[in-house]
Structures are given as C-alpha cells and as structure tokens.
Write a protein that holds these residues in place. Sequence first.
Motif, PDB file in Angstrom:
ATOM      1  N   ASP A  43      -6.378   7.906  -2.803  1.00  0.00           N
ATOM      2  CA  ASP A  43      -5.975   8.457  -4.108  1.00  0.00           C
ATOM      3  C   ASP A  43      -5.283   7.401  -4.950  1.00  0.00           C
ATOM      4  OD1 ASP A  43      -6.814  10.969  -3.866  1.00  0.00           O
ATOM      5  OD2 ASP A  43      -4.828  11.915  -4.083  1.00  0.00           O
ATOM      6  N   LYS A  44      -4.399   6.676  -4.289  1.00  0.00           N
ATOM      7  CA  LYS A  44      -3.632   5.646  -4.997  1.00  0.00           C
ATOM      8  C   LYS A  44      -4.573   4.572  -5.552  1.00  0.00           C
ATOM      9  CE  LYS A  44       0.067   2.324  -4.185  1.00  0.00           C
ATOM     10  NZ  LYS A  44       1.228   1.991  -3.363  1.00  0.00           N
ATOM     11  N   THR A  55       0.474   4.382   4.899  1.00  0.00           N
ATOM     12  CA  THR A  55      -0.633   3.569   5.430  1.00  0.00           C
ATOM     13  C   THR A  55      -0.248   2.836   6.719  1.00  0.00           C
ATOM     14  OG1 THR A  55      -0.065   1.559   4.196  1.00  0.00           O
ATOM     15  CG2 THR A  55      -1.494   3.152   3.078  1.00  0.00           C
ATOM     16  N   TYR A 103       0.833  -1.220   0.000  1.00  0.00           N
ATOM     17  CA  TYR A 103       0.000   0.000   0.000  1.00  0.00           C
ATOM     18  C   TYR A 103       0.858   1.258   0.000  1.00  0.00           C
ATOM     19  CZ  TYR A 103      -3.691  -3.155   1.820  1.00  0.00           C
ATOM     20  OH  TYR A 103      -4.591  -4.163   2.030  1.00  0.00           O
ATOM     21  N   GLY A 104       1.988   1.218   0.733  1.00  0.00           N
ATOM     22  CA  GLY A 104       2.853   2.400   0.844  1.00  0.00           C
ATOM     23  C   GLY A 104       2.997   2.848   2.296  1.00  0.00           C
ATOM     24  N   GLY A 151      -6.428   5.764  -8.572  1.00  0.00           N
ATOM     25  CA  GLY A 151      -5.540   5.780  -9.745  1.00  0.00           C
ATOM     26  C   GLY A 151      -5.361   4.387 -10.328  1.00  0.00           C
ATOM     27  N   LEU A 152      -5.521   3.385  -9.492  1.00  0.00           N
ATOM     28  CA  LEU A 152      -5.365   2.000  -9.969  1.00  0.00           C
ATOM     29  C   LEU A 152      -6.692   1.421 -10.463  1.00  0.00           C
ATOM     30  CD1 LEU A 152      -3.031   0.652  -7.114  1.00  0.00           C
ATOM     31  CD2 LEU A 152      -2.397   1.067  -9.496  1.00  0.00           C
ATOM     32  N   PHE A 201      -3.482   9.621   0.971  1.00  0.00           N
ATOM     33  CA  PHE A 201      -2.513   8.955   0.106  1.00  0.00           C
ATOM     34  C   PHE A 201      -3.107   7.672  -0.483  1.00  0.00           C
ATOM     35  CE2 PHE A 201       0.389   5.359  -0.059  1.00  0.00           C
ATOM     36  CZ  PHE A 201       1.347   5.804  -0.950  1.00  0.00           C
ATOM     37  N   PHE A 202      -3.690   6.857   0.392  1.00  0.00           N
ATOM     38  CA  PHE A 202      -4.097   5.509   0.011  1.00  0.00           C
ATOM     39  C   PHE A 202      -5.318   5.527  -0.917  1.00  0.00           C
ATOM     40  CE2 PHE A 202      -5.948   1.292   1.586  1.00  0.00           C
ATOM     41  CZ  PHE A 202      -5.167   0.562   0.724  1.00  0.00           C
TER      42      PHE A 202
END
Length: 293
Positions: free
Chosen positions: A256-257, A142, A138-139, A260-261, A253-254
């Motif tokens: 949005d990510k 998170t 996730y990055g 985008g996916l 952040f999450f």
Amino acid sequence: MTILTVEARQLYESNGYAIIPGGLSLTDLAPMRGVLQRVVDDAAERLHAAGDISSTYEEVAFEQRFPLVSDACDGKSGIHWEHDVFTRELYELATHPAILEAIKPLLGEDIIFNGDFHIRPKLPGSSYFPWHQDSQYYGQPTETMHIITVWVPFVNVHERNGCLSMLPGSHRWGLMESARDEKREMRPAVDPETRGRQVVEPMQAGDLMLFHNLTYHQSLPNPSDGARWSVDLRYSAAPRKDMPETEQEGYRFFLDKLRGLGFLTFTASGANKTPWAEVERNYAELRESLKRS
Ligand SMILES: O=C(O)CCC(=O)C(=O)O
C-alpha cells in the motif's frame, strides 16, 4: 545462466548479503545505460535551449557528463530518475533471468518486483549514504518480511567512487532504532560499527549485490570526478495465504505504501508474470490516479 552457487547462498544466509560476480554482462546493461544516456541527453538539450547551461557536454564520457550538467544547473536538472526511466528497458532488466535465477533459491519461484527502484548517479563530492537497514525506510511492519535488494553498478565501483560497505550478520539483529536527519536520511540510534566490522565491497559493472532488508549497509563518499551509476531493484516472494499473519500484515502495509508513493508492484516470474504491456498500462493509471488524488 547465472545461478546462486551453494557458496553464495551460504554467504547470503550467514552475512545477509552476497555478490554474484559478472551476474550481468555489459551487453545486458547496455539497453538501460542507453536509457540513462537518453535521459541525460534530453535534460541537457532542454536546459541548453532554455539558456540554463552553456553547453550540452555531449562529447563527454558517461561517468563525467551528468556531473557537469548537474553542476552547471546547480543540481536543478529537472530529472525524476524513478519516473523518467520507467521504461521497457527497466522492465527487462528487473525481470532479467540472471537476476531472477539468482534470487529464486532465496524467495521461491513466484517473485514480485516491489516497484521501488532507484537510479543513483552518486555525484563527485557526495558524502556517505549513511548506515541503514532498508526496513528502517520501509517501516516496522516489514521487519518480518524477506525483501531482497539487488544492487547493480553500471560502472566499476570501488573505495574512491562510492561503493557499498556492508555489516555482515547484521540481518540477524532485528530492526534497529533509527530516526531521519534533516536530509530525510535515516540515522541509526546506535552506531552499528560498535557492534560489527564493516566490509567494503568493490564491484565491477554488472556484478550483482543481493542483500536482505535488515542488513546494515552504507555507501562511501565519492571523491572521484565521475558519477557512480547504479540501480537498486527490490523483490519479495509473491504473498501467499499460508504466510504467517505478521508477514501478511507486512505485505499489506508495504505494498500500500509503495503504491501511494507511485511505485508499481508486478509479478516478475512464474506462470503469472505480468507482461510489459500490462505493466505499462497499470503504471500510467497509477500515476494518473495519484495526480487526481
Ligand atoms: O547506492 C547507494 O549509494 C545506497 C544504496 C542503498 O542504500 C540501497 O540500495 O538501499
């Protein structure tokens, strides 16, 4: 109605995961299994009509059929699991009261379905899905969030067809260093088995495995002749303004990510639960806008 027992909740809190036996019945799983069968059926018909495979294997059982189709077309079935099965049946499964009641004690009444779900027909001959904490994918932002994966097998899973194996207590280790390998899979910088002892977790179709975004887990190889079918669904508490800033930052952040996916987040419970018609419309718009961008 399935609920998280006091004991299961304690296990989740101390181990970073818990299993709810029989959380869903085979009847509950049937609509989604039907979607998977339909998707395989459509692919087999299409490949057969194009002359890419010599049989549609329609007489073959659920576990064996997709492996045969996939083998016959060298893995080029053209199926996009995450998009081809984004159906009302998936929505009904993701918002099933048994799942929501199981995670409400851990996340609160207002829950969002993060949108990233994975249908995993783990094929015969597949190797380990390597040790990872989901937040490694996730990055880093998170790390401060609480994201629960609900992993549901559509077939019985055990050591001989690729069940999950967990590292109890690893959700307390923080986000550990990792890097992607050539298959884009995360590899831990330090083997987590040097720090904890794995527990292999066989499950029956319909059992629910709940685990935390920092809990180390892997899936075992599948030396059997059938696909190990499962779905993993991911949830968080609906973001609130009174959450600590680091957690709010994690959400921004999450989510949005995920968008985008091509994954659509929606409210899965509570007074603001998003109805299917709206989810369907928003999903179509999201896919369209990603195509244009
Ligand atoms: O199903 C698998 O093989 C792996 C699942 C997994 O790692 C996950 O859901 O995060």
